[in-house]
Motif scaffolding. Structure first.
Motif: not given
Lengths: 213, 646
Positions: A96, A133, A164, B642
């Motif tokens: 991430d 992300k 992404s 998530e």
């Protein structure tokens, strides 16, 4: 892992690709985006599914069945079985880009991967690093491209991409890059077909004439 | 990986041995919330398979050095429990592997002798160098035609014919043989040193150098508990029914071999109709008698009159009454029924029936062998459990559980990080023993693993796996040996590998190792470089590497435990997996009465989606034309994948 079938000019491959990374880096999102062209903020870990399958018409002559093996929802503490690694020919390691700790774990995942699986010729399987992300980035980790290039060289990644899943950035490109590397490997050594005599339990010899041969 | 775990589960399972893994998969499959921990950093516990490096590490120290509590489980003061609770420590079973040792009989190269063996260079070279040795990728043909010795894995198991009765934990009385072994080893060491001098000028050694041998460490999968699967045994049925078989590959056990009295050569046991007819060792008359016996055994329950008078007698007496020659009795008793001289007629018939029933389902064989070793099987069930939502964590275990004094039930475990995790049921595999519970050692097995350079018995056809039974001879216990070839992905191409096991009923007799070596003409002292040219058909197999250990099965008396704490058994000495599968099913049904035990899981291919595809901007990568199957991916608010940034 790979079944290469030649039918006249057409080649078919089956590639097992692993998607690895810390909890919450978006592994499942990346897979969904790539395989299903969808992004959803709301889904839980897929239950009862080993891998997502994507059929890729690579070129006029090549058809690729890509199995993307997610870490099963709950092997998330990093303890995957050999079943997961066995016969994989490529991998994505995802972090991430907004969370430094997930990048720090990349090295651990890469070492683990290289320890658990190799190509038949003993080399490491080609692995692409994904900083996911990227749509949420402000400033961020990936600003220094040269540093990332060096990092990848040093750690043995074949490439890195800013991705992404949400904004559909670079997912296809990264996959295409990895498939290309896998195909290179295919060509660089003559692949042995899976042993035809390996048994499948669901096909027994009952219907045949039994023990006479 | 010391992240906190969720703290409430339906079932917590400690240890990933086979029955534990099967129960785990079955529970997850019916949506039970399962936490599955193992103190090791590998799956499988006493059912594991190891590569050469990891097996050596394991044998040096089979147990975790870090124990949370002291041996007596007294140091419990730091566990907080309320007044109506009791903390029960769970201890590591440290009796399960004893007398472990290993040796590599290969020489090191002269130049590398000074620097101590370092493992890291091995890894590097392995990755760049060893391609050709990979048994997994070798096509059949090259094996058949190859001039190099064909590699095989031999799993050799020695066991007493009185397996069930073997209550001695074989720990006592064995000092003699251990001493002898030591002497033997020392002599060997001396011999090796001598040879080194003699031999340095020889150009092409027949045997690899030790460092080359270790370079291939990765290609070995050596079983702690070697077993084969009956083709119609419970495990095979379960794998098919549940679809867990998709994680595994199998090989046929292509032949059964045995020694006949007075013979120095291994002989093939005629098992099937075709074998009986083609066997050179069975006379025409015997062929008919054997065939009639097989026909009877296949349906013995319908023909009680045939053995009515032998119900109280032994199987061997029954066989003799059928006018089977000694040779044929021997085949049936030791290699087909695989029972002992004291086995009753009914048990013998049942065992023979089981064998014949499995015969011919997959090739001309009654048995299957899991590629990559037995250790793959628990891993397959663990993956299955994880795919259905089970939470797995290695290097994590329960240091104890909390028992409610009023209900007498277990309410939670305390893991090795100190976290309290609630559970409805706690399951412990054979390597985790609740403190204070009555435990007994049920059986003790000597096992050995040999890496040898050629098969124990040459044959024209490439053999995948051979099962060798050595009957009890001169008071030595019977031996069972499994030899698996390079197609089985358990060893690299130029080596053989074998494990054996033995129930040490009579420890004063000829040492187990020597017994087996004599029988099979195995000899590590043969390791000396030779310059080619030897008749590879006639030479004996040579041991390149070996290990020996004693495995003791521990039985925990469940009656002294809370009703919701269940303990599982270890691998024992059974040839197959039926006992373990039965146990797993019973445990599952105890927790989920009436539920389906491992119903079929969908194939991934059935879960292909095609909705939402579009191809507009994509010339090279285009979506699948396939139709989607069922939709097994649930979309829910819950968002495990998530989470917000930590």
């Amino acid at each position: 892992g790979i079944i290469a079938t030649m039918t006249e000019q057409r080649k078919e491959y089956l590639f097992k690709v692993l998607v690895i990374g810390e909890l919450g880096v978006g592994k499942t999102s990346v897979i969904k985006r790539y395989v299903h062209q969808i992004f959803s903020q709301h889904y839980r870990a897929t239950i009862g599914v080993d891998f997502a399958l994507k059929v890729v018409h690579w070129d006029g002559e090549t058809l690729i069945r890509l199995q993307l093996w997610d870490i099963a929802g709950q092997e998330r503490f990093g303890n995957m079985t050999r079943v997961y690694y066995r016969e994989a020919v490529g991998a994505f390691i995802v972090f991430d880009a907004t969370r430094a700790s997930t990048f720090e774990a990349v090295n651990k995942w890469k070492n683990d991967l290289d320890n658990k699986v190799t190509l038949p010729d003993g080399r490491n399987i080609p692995t692409v690093l994904l900083g996911n992300k990227i749509d949420q980035m402000r400033g961020g980790l990936l600003s220094n491209k040269q540093q990332m290039d060096n990092y990848c060289d040093e750690k043995g990644f074949v490439a890195w991409f800013e991705t992404s899943a949400k904004a559909n950035i670079n997912i296809d490109e990264a996959a295409k890059y990895l498939i290309d590397k896998i195909l290179d490997n295919e060509r660089s050594y003559s692949r042995n077909l899976p042993d035809p005599e390996a048994l499948e339990l669901n096909k027994d010899d009952d219907e045949k004439s039994g023990c006479c041969r | 990986m010391n992240e906190a775990l969720p703290d409430d589960f339906d079932v917590i399972i400690i240890g990933t041995g086979l029955p534990a893994a099967v129960v785990s998969g079955a529970l997850s499959r019916v949506d039970k919330k399962v936490l599955h921990l193992d103190r090791n950093d590998y799956y499988g516990g006493s059912w594991s398979s190891f590569n050469i490096k990891s097996v050596e590490t394991f044998l040096q120290n089979p147990y975790d050095s870090a124990e949370y509590l002291n041996k007596d489980g007294e140091e419990t003061s730091n566990i907080e429990v309320s007044e109506d609770e009791e903390f029960v420590p769970i201890l590591q079973n440290k009796n399960f592997i004893t007398k472990a040792e290993y040796s590599c009989y290969l020489k090191r190269s002269e130049k590398n002798e000074e620097p101590a063996q370092s493992s890291s260079p091995c890894v590097d070279t392995c990755q760049s160098d060893v391609v050709e040795q990979s048994c997994a990728s070798k096509p059949d043909d090259s094996l058949k035609s190859g001039e190099t010795p064909i590699s095989e894995e031999v799993q050799k198991r020695e066991e007493s014919p009185k397996v069930e009765n073997c209550n001695d934990p074989a720990t006592q009385g064995d000092g003699d043989s251990v001493e002898k072994e030591k002497e033997l080893t020392q002599e060997l060491d001396k011999a090796k040193t001598k040879e080194k001098v003699d031999v340095s000028e020889v150009v092409k050694p027949r045997f690899p150098l030790s460092e080359d041998f270790y370079k291939q460490w990765r290609h070995y999968n050596l079983d702690l508990s070697p077993k084969v699967m009956f083709s119609r045994g419970l495990l095979v049925e379960l794998l098919i029914q549940s679809n867990v078989s998709r994680y595994l590959e199998f090989r046929n056990v292509t032949r059964t071999l045995t020694f006949l009295d007075g013979s120095k050569e291994l002989q093939r046991v005629p098992c099937s109709r075709a074998d009986v007819f083609s066997s050179k060792f069975v006379s025409v008359v015997e062929k008919r008698i054997l065939m009639r016996l097989f026909t009877l055994c296949a349906n013995y329950k319908d023909h009680e009159q045939e053995y009515q008078n032998f119900r109280e007698k032994t199987f061997i007496e029954f066989l003799a009454s059928r006018r089977l020659s000694l040779k044929a009795q021997h085949f049936v008793l030791y290699s087909i029924a695989m029972v002992s001289e004291t086995t009753s007629t009914l048990d013998g018939l049942a065992a023979t029936h089981k064998f014949l029933h499995s015969l011919g389902r997959y090739g001309n064989s009654a048995f299957l062998w899991p590629s990559y070793g037995v250790g793959e099987i628990p891993q397959a069930f663990c993956r299955f459990s994880a795919v259905f939502g089970g939470t797995f964590c290695l290097r994590r275990y329960a240091v104890g559980f909390i028992k409610d004094k009023t209900t007498g039930r277990c309410t939670a475990i305390v893991d090795n990080t100190g976290q309290k995790i609630r559970c409805g049921t706690l399951i412990l595999d054979d390597l985790n023993l609740p403190h204070g519970a009555n435990t007994t050692s049920t059986s003790s097995v000597d096992r050995a693993i040999y890496v040898i350079d050629s098969t124990v018995s040459k044959s024209d056809a490439e053999q995948e796996v051979s099962l060798v039974t050595i009957p009890p001879m001169c008071d030595n216990p019977a031996v069972r040996l499994i030899e698996a070839g390079p197609l089985c992905c358990v060893c690299p191409k130029n080596n053989y590998y074998c494990t054996k096991k033995n129930c040490e009923k009579q420890p004063k007799k000829l040492p187990f190792k020597k017994n087996v070596k004599n029988c099979l003409n195995l000899d590590e002292t043969n390791i000396k470089p030779e310059v080619g040219g030897e008749d590879s058909q006639s030479r004996k197999p040579v041991i390149l590497w070996s290990c020996h250990f004693t495995m003791t099965d521990t039985n925990t008396d469940n009656s002294t435990l809370p009703p919701n704490v269940i303990t599982l058994q270890g691998p024992r000495m059974d040839l197959g997996f039926d006992r373990a599968m039965n146990e797993a099913r019973e445990v599952f049904l105890r927790i989920c009465p009436g539920e389906d035990f491992l119903p079929r899981a969908p194939d991934p291919e059935e879960i292909v989606f095609d909705e939402g595809y579009n191809t507009e901007n994509n010339d090279t990568i285009s979506p699948t034309p396939e139709d989607g199957g069922g939709d097994y991916v649930e979309e829910e608010e819950e968002d495990l994948n998530e989470p917000a940034a930590e």
